[in-house]
Design a protein around this motif. Sequence first.
Motif, PDB file in Angstrom:
ATOM      1  N   GLY A  34       0.814  -1.216   0.000  1.00  0.00           N
ATOM      2  CA  GLY A  34       0.000   0.000   0.000  1.00  0.00           C
ATOM      3  C   GLY A  34       0.841   1.257   0.000  1.00  0.00           C
ATOM      4  O   GLY A  34       0.501   2.245  -0.662  1.00  0.00           O
ATOM      5  N   GLN A  35       1.958   1.234   0.753  1.00  0.00           N
ATOM      6  CA  GLN A  35       2.832   2.404   0.781  1.00  0.00           C
ATOM      7  C   GLN A  35       3.510   2.611  -0.573  1.00  0.00           C
ATOM      8  O   GLN A  35       3.644   3.740  -1.045  1.00  0.00           O
ATOM      9  N   ILE A  36       3.927   1.526  -1.194  1.00  0.00           N
ATOM     10  CA  ILE A  36       4.567   1.640  -2.512  1.00  0.00           C
ATOM     11  C   ILE A  36       3.566   2.166  -3.538  1.00  0.00           C
ATOM     12  O   ILE A  36       3.878   3.058  -4.338  1.00  0.00           O
ATOM     13  N   ALA A  37       2.337   1.641  -3.506  1.00  0.00           N
ATOM     14  CA  ALA A  37       1.303   2.113  -4.431  1.00  0.00           C
ATOM     15  C   ALA A  37       0.980   3.587  -4.182  1.00  0.00           C
ATOM     16  O   ALA A  37       0.775   4.356  -5.124  1.00  0.00           O
ATOM     17  N   GLY A  38       0.946   3.985  -2.925  1.00  0.00           N
ATOM     18  CA  GLY A  38       0.685   5.385  -2.606  1.00  0.00           C
ATOM     19  C   GLY A  38       1.775   6.307  -3.105  1.00  0.00           C
ATOM     20  O   GLY A  38       1.501   7.409  -3.597  1.00  0.00           O
ATOM     21  N   ARG A  39       3.032   5.878  -3.002  1.00  0.00           N
ATOM     22  CA  ARG A  39       4.140   6.688  -3.506  1.00  0.00           C
ATOM     23  C   ARG A  39       4.067   6.831  -5.019  1.00  0.00           C
ATOM     24  O   ARG A  39       4.307   7.907  -5.573  1.00  0.00           O
ATOM     25  N   TRP A  40       3.742   5.719  -5.713  1.00  0.00           N
ATOM     26  CA  TRP A  40       3.601   5.783  -7.161  1.00  0.00           C
ATOM     27  C   TRP A  40       2.458   6.715  -7.549  1.00  0.00           C
ATOM     28  O   TRP A  40       2.573   7.504  -8.485  1.00  0.00           O
ATOM     29  N   LEU A  41       1.349   6.606  -6.851  1.00  0.00           N
ATOM     30  CA  LEU A  41       0.195   7.444  -7.156  1.00  0.00           C
ATOM     31  C   LEU A  41       0.512   8.920  -6.920  1.00  0.00           C
ATOM     32  O   LEU A  41       0.132   9.780  -7.722  1.00  0.00           O
TER      33      LEU A  41
END
Length: 79
Positions: A34-41
Motif C-alpha cells: 500500500g505504501q509503494i502504491a501510494g508513492r507511485w500514485l
Amino acid sequence: MSGRREPVPFAFLAEADRFRSNVTPPPPERASAGQIAGRWLLGLTVIAALVGSLVIGMPALSLDQAPPQTRQSQATEHR
C-alpha cells in the motif's frame, strides 16, 4: 586537524570524529504494498499536474507570428 597536543576544554568533542560505536542500528522496515502504491500514485499525480500546467500555459507563452490586426474606425475609412 591541528598538530597541538595541549589539553583543551571539551577535548572529547575534538576527538568525536574518531569514535566508533559497537551498536548496530536495526535494519530499515520494508515498505508495504500500500505504501509503494501510494508513492507511485503521488508521483504520477505530481507529474500529471506539471504536464497539465504546461499544456494549459503554452498558449500564453507562445509568440504570435503576426501582429494583431486593428480595425480602422469608420471615420478614417471615408476620407
